[in-house]
Design an enzyme around this catalytic site. Sequence first.
Site, PDB file in Angstrom:
ATOM      1  N   CYS A 196       0.939  -5.337  -9.640  1.00 36.70           N
ATOM      2  CA  CYS A 196      -0.115  -6.252 -10.051  1.00 36.70           C
ATOM      3  C   CYS A 196      -1.118  -5.692 -11.055  1.00 36.70           C
ATOM      4  O   CYS A 196      -1.303  -6.259 -12.128  1.00 36.70           O
ATOM      5  CB  CYS A 196      -0.835  -6.704  -8.776  1.00 36.70           C
ATOM      6  SG  CYS A 196      -2.325  -7.633  -9.051  1.00 36.70           S
ATOM      7  N   LYS A 248      -8.305 -14.282  -9.199  1.00 32.37           N
ATOM      8  CA  LYS A 248      -8.322 -12.857  -8.852  1.00 32.37           C
ATOM      9  C   LYS A 248      -8.475 -11.995 -10.096  1.00 32.37           C
ATOM     10  O   LYS A 248      -7.615 -12.008 -10.967  1.00 32.37           O
ATOM     11  CB  LYS A 248      -7.008 -12.548  -8.130  1.00 32.37           C
ATOM     12  CG  LYS A 248      -6.772 -11.103  -7.840  1.00 32.37           C
ATOM     13  CD  LYS A 248      -5.392 -10.929  -7.246  1.00 32.37           C
ATOM     14  CE  LYS A 248      -4.994  -9.482  -7.232  1.00 32.37           C
ATOM     15  NZ  LYS A 248      -3.632  -9.309  -6.742  1.00 32.37           N
ATOM     16  N   HIS A 260      -9.238  -8.273 -10.130  1.00 31.87           N
ATOM     17  CA  HIS A 260      -8.558  -7.036  -9.726  1.00 31.87           C
ATOM     18  C   HIS A 260      -8.352  -6.037 -10.862  1.00 31.87           C
ATOM     19  O   HIS A 260      -7.335  -5.360 -10.942  1.00 31.87           O
ATOM     20  CB  HIS A 260      -7.234  -7.349  -9.037  1.00 31.87           C
ATOM     21  CG  HIS A 260      -6.889  -6.314  -7.995  1.00 31.87           C
ATOM     22  ND1 HIS A 260      -5.769  -6.388  -7.223  1.00 31.87           N
ATOM     23  CD2 HIS A 260      -7.527  -5.182  -7.610  1.00 31.87           C
ATOM     24  CE1 HIS A 260      -5.715  -5.362  -6.395  1.00 31.87           C
ATOM     25  NE2 HIS A 260      -6.785  -4.619  -6.619  1.00 31.87           N
TER      26      HIS A 260
END
Length: 190
Positions: free
Chosen positions: A12, A63, A65
Amino acid sequence: RFTDAHAPGSVCVPSRYGLLTGRYPFRNTGIKDPGQGAMIEPNRATIATVLRNAGYATAMIGKWHLGFDAGNQYDINKPLRGGPCDRGFDSFFGQHASLDIPPYFFIENDHAVAAATNDVAASSSPGWTDIQGAFWRAGKVAPGYKHPEVLPTYTRKAVEHVQSRGKNRDGKPFFLYLALTAPHTPWLPE
């Protein structure tokens, strides 16, 4: 015409870095862990800065991140610098990391919507491994933040954003980066 796609990383965080910067993720010579600070360098071009400079309104929902500048530790009284609004997005509604990484709270633009002052117990699905199904770690959570409601909240916010741009008569094209928490856990089918 968009005909093919490849992830710049096998997981990710590097993939997000590559997607937003257009760079091979391992060329990032700075911070490698989003928990340690902002991973996208302050003057690094992103897809959002390029499009904003071309006259687009830019927004991100979901998100992030990719870290925030070190030192804040998600203090509700301080802006979260180094995030989406400092990397080319005009607006942001989302969270700092995955839906299984505490503290759990929403961020609007560069501020926490509510402080993560309550506690939430760890969760997992019986019969699955510890990191599958309805999995999240124990930690602090903002009042009213409920894991099963996050994905629908992002979906609703994205639809509202697109509809609001349709009503906006400023003539600007827009770019919406929607980073859903799925396919990461928790997997919470309705």
